[in-house]
Design a protein around this motif. Structure first.
Motif, short mmCIF file in Angstrom:
data_model
loop_
_atom_site.label_atom_id
_atom_site.label_comp_id
_atom_site.label_asym_id
_atom_site.label_seq_id
_atom_site.Cartn_x
_atom_site.Cartn_y
_atom_site.Cartn_z
N SER A 88 -5.88 5.92 -6.12
CA SER A 88 -6.93 6.91 -5.94
C SER A 88 -6.23 8.27 -5.86
O SER A 88 -5.42 8.51 -4.97
N LEU A 89 -6.53 9.13 -6.84
CA LEU A 89 -5.82 10.40 -6.97
C LEU A 89 -6.77 11.58 -6.87
O LEU A 89 -7.90 11.51 -7.34
N GLN A 90 -6.28 12.64 -6.28
CA GLN A 90 -6.97 13.92 -6.26
C GLN A 90 -6.04 14.93 -6.91
O GLN A 90 -4.82 14.75 -6.92
N HIS A 91 -6.61 16.01 -7.46
CA HIS A 91 -5.75 17.04 -8.03
C HIS A 91 -6.41 18.40 -7.94
O HIS A 91 -7.63 18.51 -7.81
N THR A 92 -5.56 19.42 -7.97
CA THR A 92 -6.03 20.80 -8.01
C THR A 92 -6.06 21.23 -9.46
O THR A 92 -5.44 20.62 -10.32
N GLY A 93 -6.75 22.28 -9.74
CA GLY A 93 -6.78 22.80 -11.11
C GLY A 93 -7.91 22.22 -11.91
O GLY A 93 -8.74 21.46 -11.41
N ALA A 122 0.85 -1.19 0.00
CA ALA A 122 0.00 0.00 0.00
C ALA A 122 0.89 1.25 0.00
O ALA A 122 1.67 1.45 0.93
N PRO A 123 0.79 2.08 -1.03
CA PRO A 123 1.59 3.31 -1.07
C PRO A 123 1.25 4.24 0.09
O PRO A 123 0.16 4.17 0.67
N THR A 124 2.16 5.14 0.39
CA THR A 124 1.98 6.12 1.46
C THR A 124 0.80 7.03 1.15
O THR A 124 0.68 7.57 0.05
N ASN A 125 -0.09 7.21 2.14
CA ASN A 125 -1.27 8.06 2.00
C ASN A 125 -0.87 9.54 1.98
O ASN A 125 0.09 9.94 2.63
N ASN A 126 -1.60 10.34 1.23
CA ASN A 126 -1.48 11.79 1.17
C ASN A 126 -0.17 12.31 0.60
O ASN A 126 0.18 13.47 0.81
N GLN A 127 0.57 11.50 -0.13
CA GLN A 127 1.76 12.02 -0.80
C GLN A 127 1.32 12.85 -2.00
O GLN A 127 0.25 12.64 -2.56
N THR A 128 2.15 13.82 -2.38
CA THR A 128 1.80 14.70 -3.49
C THR A 128 2.95 14.78 -4.49
O THR A 128 4.10 14.47 -4.17
N LEU A 157 -2.04 11.39 -3.85
CA LEU A 157 -2.42 9.98 -3.81
C LEU A 157 -3.08 9.70 -2.47
O LEU A 157 -2.53 10.03 -1.42
N LYS A 158 -4.25 9.10 -2.52
CA LYS A 158 -5.00 8.75 -1.31
C LYS A 158 -4.94 7.25 -1.10
O LYS A 158 -4.98 6.47 -2.04
N ASN A 159 -4.83 6.84 0.15
CA ASN A 159 -4.87 5.43 0.52
C ASN A 159 -5.52 5.33 1.90
O ASN A 159 -4.84 5.26 2.91
N GLU A 160 -6.84 5.36 1.88
CA GLU A 160 -7.62 5.35 3.12
C GLU A 160 -9.00 4.77 2.81
O GLU A 160 -9.29 4.46 1.66
N ALA A 161 -9.83 4.63 3.81
CA ALA A 161 -11.17 4.08 3.60
C ALA A 161 -11.90 4.88 2.52
O ALA A 161 -11.95 6.10 2.57
N GLY A 162 -12.39 4.18 1.51
CA GLY A 162 -13.11 4.81 0.43
C GLY A 162 -12.24 5.34 -0.70
O GLY A 162 -12.74 5.81 -1.70
N ALA A 163 -10.92 5.29 -0.52
CA ALA A 163 -9.99 5.78 -1.56
C ALA A 163 -8.71 4.95 -1.47
O ALA A 163 -7.69 5.38 -0.99
#
Length: 135
Positions: A58-63, A21-27, A119-125
């Motif tokens: 599971s990815l999030q992004h700005t812009g 599992a990759p590290t949660n909340n890395q950018t 990058l998200k790695n948590e419940a639901g993501a």
């Protein structure tokens, strides 16, 4: 995970699975492939063996209209890559490939074309890299 062997018919086959599992909340703001933190697995050495590689993030992004890409690095170079251009604030990317079981490291990689990707790695993501090894 585990491994099992089967030896019927004069030969044997070993099947094993690795999961990380990759590290949660890395950018990243990189526009070229960079390593995903805590997303590297080493293949065993098995003659005529192969691994099915799977990476989903599971990815999030700005812009606005951003291109997000993930891929694998092994044998000393970036290999398979997949991505999408999206206006959604979050998406899941998945990529699969095969590689020989030759003792090499398989590294998950990622980048964005603009702004910041997370990058998200948590419940639901969920984000994972799995190697299914046969040989």
């Amino acid at each position: 995970m585990g491994a099992f062997s089967s030896g019927g018919g004069g030969g044997s086959v070993t099947v094993s699975v690795q999961d990380i599992a990759p590290t949660n909340n890395q950018t990243t703001t990189s526009t070229t492939p960079v390593d995903i933190e805590n997303c590297v697995l080493s293949t065993p050495e098995r003659e005529n063996g192969f691994a099915q590689l799977s990476l989903w993030c599971s990815l999030q992004h700005t812009g606005g209209n951003n291109a997000l890409s993930i891929g694998f690095e092994y044998d000393g170079a970036d290999q398979e890559e997949g991505g999408l251009t999206t206006q959604n604030a979050s998406d899941t990317l998945t990529i699969t490939a095969t590689a020989e079981l030759d003792g090499t490291d398989i590294q998950g990689r990622w980048y964005t074309n603009a702004d910041t990707a997370k990058l998200k790695n948590e419940a639901g993501a969920d984000s994972r890299m799995i190697l299914f090894e046969v040989g």
